[in-house]
Design an enzyme around this catalytic site. Structure first.
Site, mmCIF file in Angstrom:
data_model
loop_
_atom_site.group_PDB
_atom_site.id
_atom_site.type_symbol
_atom_site.label_atom_id
_atom_site.label_comp_id
_atom_site.label_asym_id
_atom_site.label_seq_id
_atom_site.Cartn_x
_atom_site.Cartn_y
_atom_site.Cartn_z
ATOM 1 N N ASP A 8 0.774 -0.912 -0.032
ATOM 2 C CA ASP A 8 -0.150 0.279 -0.216
ATOM 3 C C ASP A 8 1.155 1.418 0.451
ATOM 4 O OD1 ASP A 8 -2.212 1.597 0.199
ATOM 5 O OD2 ASP A 8 -1.819 1.667 2.602
ATOM 6 N N SER A 9 0.103 2.666 -0.553
ATOM 7 C CA SER A 9 0.774 3.309 0.174
ATOM 8 C C SER A 9 1.406 3.721 1.211
ATOM 9 C CB SER A 9 0.527 4.690 -0.619
ATOM 10 O OG SER A 9 -1.035 4.691 0.300
ATOM 11 N N TYR A 40 -0.497 8.477 -2.576
ATOM 12 C CA TYR A 40 -0.452 8.097 -3.619
ATOM 13 C C TYR A 40 -1.847 8.622 -4.563
ATOM 14 C CZ TYR A 40 3.164 4.511 -3.450
ATOM 15 O OH TYR A 40 4.084 3.362 -3.374
ATOM 16 N N GLY A 41 -2.791 9.153 -3.600
ATOM 17 C CA GLY A 41 -4.105 9.994 -4.670
ATOM 18 C C GLY A 41 -3.750 10.908 -5.205
ATOM 19 N N CYS A 71 -3.860 -0.977 -2.270
ATOM 20 C CA CYS A 71 -4.222 0.429 -2.530
ATOM 21 C C CYS A 71 -5.219 0.575 -3.843
ATOM 22 C CB CYS A 71 -2.349 1.208 -2.859
ATOM 23 S SG CYS A 71 -2.873 3.195 -2.723
ATOM 24 N N GLU A 150 -6.715 9.308 9.074
ATOM 25 C CA GLU A 150 -5.419 9.307 9.864
ATOM 26 C C GLU A 150 -4.854 9.976 10.708
ATOM 27 O OE1 GLU A 150 -2.622 10.434 6.774
ATOM 28 O OE2 GLU A 150 -2.953 8.419 5.993
ATOM 29 N N CYS A 182 -11.338 3.372 -1.597
ATOM 30 C CA CYS A 182 -10.029 3.632 -1.056
ATOM 31 C C CYS A 182 -10.042 3.177 0.620
ATOM 32 C CB CYS A 182 -9.670 5.031 0.023
ATOM 33 S SG CYS A 182 -8.731 6.305 0.581
ATOM 34 N N THR A 183 -8.359 2.241 0.473
ATOM 35 C CA THR A 183 -8.244 2.006 2.080
ATOM 36 C C THR A 183 -8.677 2.315 3.349
ATOM 37 O OG1 THR A 183 -5.968 3.600 1.567
ATOM 38 C CG2 THR A 183 -5.914 1.417 0.814
ATOM 39 N N HIS A 184 -8.919 3.713 3.806
ATOM 40 C CA HIS A 184 -8.992 4.148 4.765
ATOM 41 C C HIS A 184 -10.339 4.317 4.924
ATOM 42 C CE1 HIS A 184 -5.052 6.276 4.209
ATOM 43 N NE2 HIS A 184 -5.241 6.209 5.483
HETATM 44 N N1 DGL Z 1 -4.135 3.656 -0.007
HETATM 45 C C1 DGL Z 1 -4.882 4.692 -0.957
HETATM 46 C C2 DGL Z 1 -5.767 4.613 -1.609
HETATM 47 O O1 DGL Z 1 -6.442 3.296 -1.655
HETATM 48 C C3 DGL Z 1 -5.632 6.429 -0.022
HETATM 49 C C4 DGL Z 1 -3.640 6.870 0.608
HETATM 50 C C5 DGL Z 1 -3.121 7.519 -0.285
HETATM 51 O O2 DGL Z 1 -3.915 8.299 -0.964
HETATM 52 O O3 DGL Z 1 -1.906 6.868 -0.439
HETATM 53 O O4 DGL Z 1 -6.106 4.690 -2.466
#
Ligand code: DGL
Length: 270
Positions: A8-9, A40-41, A71, A150, A182-184
């Site tokens: 993941d990022s 990464y977004g 991610c 976060e 999105c992971t979050h």
């Molecule tokens: N892990 C990213 C995603 O699922 C979210 C966090 C980021 O922007 O790096 O798209």
């Protein structure tokens, strides 16, 4: 036993690891969080693809059994390239989430929320329309939700307000299914469910990915005796990751090791 490689990022990919632990409790996991180069977004697809290729090669060099691109942004930008380059199966989060949403929808109007990169890529639209061209997809980039999670503000009234603002255009289009792309966002499942209302089915791409992994895992590895041992690698200082991990994983992480980004940059020359 060869581990499942997951990357993941940063830290959010632990929502996918949490589901893998639940659904495949015997499997050892080697997690890689690119904490020095997140998020990464907002980055270009080209940059995200470069980082994703480096990490995939790094994991392959550690003899992983398969690679899970936890991610959403990396899956949207890089999955076809990673699949082409990897000798072991590579699984992204987009297709499992799209399959579940196509199964759940009754009206055929599906909402997708994710980072700017994920939404701009149109990856969920393509995946959904490949399943059924009649599906209508409404997407919304929700970049503010990542730092709110976060910050540990999942239950904060400000977060609910921001969720309302982002979901409003989707709800106006009468979506009946919403993909958490999105992971979050699984951390915000309660507030998103509350704002979306009972008529909207929430699809958690993290959970669907773990289910898809169970089907896709190459056979033939004997189950380990006792609890499997997991490793967590990050590109920034380990202590922050260790502090925030429980929010995403639901359990503390013990061993977190650091990998220098210079080591990654030497991996892919072209
Ligand atoms: N892990 C990213 C995603 O699922 C979210 C966090 C980021 O922007 O790096 O798209």
């Amino acid at each position: 036993m060869r581990p499942i490689g997951v990357f993941d990022s940063g830290i959010g990919g632990l929502t996918v690891v949490r589901e893998i632990f639940r659904i495949l409790p015997e499997e050892p996991v080697l997690f890689f969080g690119d904490t020095a180069r997140l998020p990464y977004g907002p980055k270009s697809a080209e940059t995200v693809t470069r980082f994703s290729r480096q990490i995939t090669r790094f994991l392959l060099a550690r003899n992983v059994r398969c690679v899970v691109v936890a991610c959403n942004t990396a899956s949207s930008a890089a999955l076809p390239v990673l699949e082409r380059e990897s000798p072991v199966p590579v699984l992204g989060v987009i297709a499992p989430g799209a399959r579940a949403a196509a199964r759940e929808t009754r009206s055929g109007v599906i909402g997708v929320i994710g980072t700017r990169g994920t939404v701009a890529s149109g990856a969920y639209e393509r995946a959904l329309q490949a399943i059924d061209p009649a599906l209508r997809v409404v997407s919304e980039a929700c970049p503010l939700l990542v730092p709110l999670v976060e910050e540990g503000w999942a239950d904060h009234p400000v977060t609910e307000q921001v969720v309302r603002q982002y979901l409003d255009p989707l709800l106006r289009r009468s979506i009946d299914t919403l993909i958490l792309g999105c992971t979050h966002f699984p951390v915000l499942r309660d507030v998103i469910g509350k704002v979306a209302g009972e008529g909207v089915v929430i699809v958690d791409a993290a959970r669907e990915t773990a289910c898809a992994l169970r089907e896709a895992l190459p056979p033939g590895e004997p189950a380990s005796k006792g609890a499997p041992s997991h490793r967590f690698l990050v590109t920034d200082v380990p202590h922050r990751f260790r502090e925030e991990a429980e929010l995403f994983l639901g359990a503390p992480v013990e061993r977190v090791e650091r990998v220098e980004t210079e080591q990654l940059e030497g991996i892919c020359q072209e």
